[in-house]
Design an enzyme around this catalytic site. Structure first.
Site, short mmCIF file in Angstrom:
data_model
loop_
_atom_site.label_atom_id
_atom_site.label_comp_id
_atom_site.label_asym_id
_atom_site.label_seq_id
_atom_site.Cartn_x
_atom_site.Cartn_y
_atom_site.Cartn_z
N ASN A 1 60.04 -13.22 26.91
CA ASN A 1 58.81 -12.74 27.56
C ASN A 1 58.86 -12.93 29.07
OD1 ASN A 1 57.66 -11.74 25.30
ND2 ASN A 1 56.05 -13.27 25.11
N ALA B 1 56.44 0.73 37.66
CA ALA B 1 55.59 0.07 38.65
C ALA B 1 54.14 0.37 38.29
CB ALA B 1 55.91 0.61 40.04
N LEU C 1 60.54 -0.93 33.65
CA LEU C 1 60.75 -0.61 35.07
C LEU C 1 59.62 0.29 35.58
CD1 LEU C 1 64.62 0.01 35.20
CD2 LEU C 1 63.38 -1.98 36.02
N PHE D 1 58.57 -10.89 17.88
CA PHE D 1 58.83 -10.08 19.08
C PHE D 1 58.14 -8.74 19.05
CE2 PHE D 1 62.23 -13.13 18.69
CZ PHE D 1 62.29 -13.66 19.97
N LEU D 2 57.18 -8.57 18.12
CA LEU D 2 56.50 -7.28 18.03
C LEU D 2 55.83 -6.95 19.36
CD1 LEU D 2 53.16 -7.72 17.87
CD2 LEU D 2 53.73 -8.42 15.57
N ARG D 3 55.73 -5.64 19.62
CA ARG D 3 54.99 -5.19 20.80
C ARG D 3 53.69 -4.60 20.31
NH1 ARG D 3 59.45 -1.02 22.31
NH2 ARG D 3 59.36 -1.00 20.06
N LYS E 1 50.27 -15.70 29.51
CA LYS E 1 50.21 -17.08 28.99
C LYS E 1 51.61 -17.68 28.82
CE LYS E 1 49.86 -16.82 23.91
NZ LYS E 1 51.05 -17.56 23.52
N CYS F 1 50.20 -12.19 25.84
CA CYS F 1 51.49 -12.92 25.81
C CYS F 1 52.11 -13.20 27.18
CB CYS F 1 52.48 -12.15 24.94
SG CYS F 1 52.01 -12.19 23.21
N1 LIG Z 1 49.92 -10.55 20.12
C1 LIG Z 1 51.21 -10.41 20.29
O1 LIG Z 1 51.69 -9.35 20.70
C2 LIG Z 1 52.15 -11.52 19.94
C3 LIG Z 1 53.52 -11.25 19.86
C4 LIG Z 1 54.38 -12.29 19.54
C5 LIG Z 1 53.90 -13.57 19.35
N2 LIG Z 1 52.57 -13.82 19.47
C6 LIG Z 1 52.09 -15.17 19.20
O2 LIG Z 1 51.53 -15.21 17.90
C7 LIG Z 1 50.40 -16.09 17.85
C8 LIG Z 1 49.18 -15.33 17.38
O3 LIG Z 1 48.88 -14.31 18.32
P1 LIG Z 1 47.80 -13.19 18.03
O4 LIG Z 1 47.84 -12.25 19.17
O5 LIG Z 1 47.98 -12.69 16.65
O6 LIG Z 1 46.47 -14.08 18.09
P2 LIG Z 1 45.02 -13.68 17.60
O7 LIG Z 1 44.09 -14.49 18.41
O8 LIG Z 1 44.88 -12.20 17.55
O9 LIG Z 1 44.99 -14.19 16.09
C9 LIG Z 1 44.93 -15.52 15.67
C10 LIG Z 1 44.03 -15.55 14.44
O10 LIG Z 1 44.13 -16.84 13.83
C11 LIG Z 1 42.85 -17.21 13.37
N3 LIG Z 1 42.82 -18.66 13.17
C12 LIG Z 1 42.82 -19.63 14.11
N4 LIG Z 1 42.79 -20.85 13.52
C13 LIG Z 1 42.77 -20.64 12.18
C14 LIG Z 1 42.73 -21.48 11.03
N5 LIG Z 1 42.66 -22.81 11.18
N6 LIG Z 1 42.72 -20.92 9.81
C15 LIG Z 1 42.74 -19.57 9.68
N7 LIG Z 1 42.78 -18.72 10.72
C16 LIG Z 1 42.80 -19.24 11.96
C17 LIG Z 1 41.93 -16.72 14.47
O11 LIG Z 1 40.58 -16.63 14.03
C18 LIG Z 1 42.54 -15.36 14.79
O12 LIG Z 1 42.00 -14.34 13.97
C19 LIG Z 1 50.29 -16.66 19.27
O13 LIG Z 1 50.99 -17.88 19.31
C20 LIG Z 1 51.00 -15.63 20.13
O14 LIG Z 1 51.52 -16.18 21.30
C21 LIG Z 1 51.68 -12.82 19.74
#
Ligand SMILES: NC(=O)c1ccc[n+]([C@@H]2O[C@H](COP(=O)([O-])OP(=O)(O)OC[C@H]3O[C@@H](n4cnc5c(N)ncnc54)[C@H](O)[C@@H]3O)[C@@H](O)[C@H]2O)c1
Length: 423
Positions: free
Chosen positions: A207, A251, A249, A148-150, A262, A259
């Site tokens: 989300n 605007a 809240l 849940f990080l922001r 998607k 996130c």
């Molecule tokens: N960004 C956010 O704020 C956030 C917050 C909560 C949850 N999430 C979820 O967490 C997940 C990751 O998000 P993110 O923003 O960190 O994505 P990101 O695209 O920044 O990072 C994903 C990383 O995984 C690497 N990767 C992909 N396949 C790989 C493999 N086979 N081996 C090694 N590395 C591999 C990619 O090269 C990339 O560097 C997503 O499912 C997202 O929905 C993201």
């Protein structure tokens, strides 16, 4: 503990930095060669407050590799933090997780707990468990531990979470995960244990709810403009009601990032497959998608539909402040609209970088610009002095984040447009 973290993106690197900070040894696996080589040299391409500092401070506890097998040598905990983008048709692309799960199955030698941080459709962790069971005889458990990080405060959010969701049906895995997070000193009502499917659902539900709040306030803001009300007063009035809360809240030109856009599309699609139409979330998506056009039309009205050769200083590229993330950034959509109508762009962001139109400072952006457009609410923009704003040739400011809404800029000879006050 020795921990393997797969994926060095926003979530993965936050896990790496924070798990090392609370005392664990980490092997981080990344398949993107450029990212990996940079990380090996101590270069962190993601901007997130305190991330680079923590990674450098704990560098003796962190190693980087491209091979999942290196991470599993003597670790029995493995985080998955790879991307799960939503496809055009709303389906979640979980290929990266299948790829990773296949590698883990090939390489585990002893009982391993796989902690999934990636956001996945409901039921997916059970599905991937079966997928792995067909590929290995070594025992393992998959725990759904949504993140849940922001972005912008990721390190602090990871180290001081409001709640920790642990979805598992394995008592053994649960005990180990609780041990792992013990240094965070969370109290019992912050740790919520549940089944895997519920844990996955909490993430999408959270989300989507936040996205709903943003689209809701943007709708009310439009009505404010037509009725002579001021969205800032409405926001204050709402936020004092503890049933509503004060967050989300604001605007503006709507939500972006990797996130909300998607995950809202994904949950709508997941529901549709089960025969349910999530009407509120569908509306939130639609409102958000129209928000840029709504804002763009304010600019067009001011220029009587002709912005050819007008120069716009765009302040803010990242989808929100304190990150360099440009994924689904509203700024990029707006720049596209302005450019396709013949305008010239000079864009500045303290951390995010784009290939064209970028300048190095606010001063450079505003110099010789006709109008100013604010697309991300970085603190440094909020502190801009009036003299700087008065340099704009047409003295026009289009504030997509309402950062100057309380400043009565019209009284100083500027033409000020925001979202939710006047038309
Ligand atoms: N960004 C956010 O704020 C956030 C917050 C909560 C949850 N999430 C979820 O967490 C997940 C990751 O998000 P993110 O923003 O960190 O994505 P990101 O695209 O920044 O990072 C994903 C990383 O995984 C690497 N990767 C992909 N396949 C790989 C493999 N086979 N081996 C090694 N590395 C591999 C990619 O090269 C990339 O560097 C997503 O499912 C997202 O929905 C993201």
């Amino acid at each position: 503990m020795k921990i393997c973290v797969i994926g060095a993106g926003y979530v993965g690197l936050t896990c790496v930095a924070c798990l090392a900070e609370i005392g664990h040894q980490i092997v981080c696996i990344e398949k993107d060669e450029k990212k990996l080589n940079n990380l090996k040299k101590g270069i962190v391409s993601i901007f997130e407050p305190n991330m680079e500092e923590l990674i450098l401070k704990n560098k003796s506890k962190i190693t980087f590799s491209s091979e999942i097998k290196d991470g599993l040598i003597d670790s029995n905990i493995c985080y998955i933090a790879v991307g799960t983008p939503t496809l055009e048709n709303g389906e979640v692309d979980t290929n990266a997780i299948f790829e990773v799960a296949n590698e883990i199955a090939k390489n585990i030698k002893n009982y391993t707990i796989i902690i999934n941080k990636s956001t996945v459709p409901i039921g997916f962790n059970k599905k991937i468990t079966n997928f792995m069971k067909e590929r290995t005889k070594t025992p393992f458990d998959i725990v759904s531990n949504p993140e849940f990080l922001r972005q912008g405060s990721a390190i602090n959010d990871f180290l001081n979470p409001e709640r920790l969701i642990i979805g598992t049906s394995s008592k053994k895995a649960l005990e180990e995960v609780l041990k792992l997070y013990k240094p965070l000193n969370l109290n019992d009502n912050q740790i919520l244990t549940m089944d895997e499917n519920s844990a996955e659902m909490v993430k999408y539900a959270a989300n989507s709810f936040l996205a709903l709040k943003i689209s809701y306030i943007n709708e009310i803001a439009k009505l404010c403009e037509k009725t002579g009300a001021n969205i800032e007063h409405i926001k204050l009035g709402l936020s004092k009601d503890s049933r509503i809360g004060e967050k989300f809240l604001n605007a503006g030109i709507g939500f972006g990032g990797s996130c909300f856009p998607k995950d809202t599309k994904a949950i709508v699609n997941i529901a549709k497959e089960k025969g349910i139409e999530l009407e509120t979330i569908k509306s939130a998506i639609e409102i958000n998608e129209n928000q840029i056009e709504y804002f763009f039309q304010k600019i067009m009205r001011f220029y009587k539909n002709n912005i050819k050769n007008k120069t716009f200083a765009i302040l803010g590229l990242a989808f929100k402040p304190n990150t360099n993330d440009l994924r689904e950034a509203p700024s990029l959509k707006l720049i596209k609209k302005l450019e396709s109508n013949g305008a010239k762009i000079k864009a500045y962001d303290p951390k995010a970088k784009i290939e064209n139109h970028q300048v190095e400072s606010v001063k450079e952006a505003i110099n010789e610009a006709n109008a100013l457009v604010i697309t991300t609410e970085w603190q440094e923009f909020k502190e801009l002095p009036l003299e700087t704003l008065l340099k704009l040739k047409d003295k026009a400011i289009f504030d997509g984040r309402n950062i100057f809404i309380n400043k009565n800029l019209n009284e100083y000879g500027l033409q000020y447009f925001c979202i939710g006050k006047n038309e």
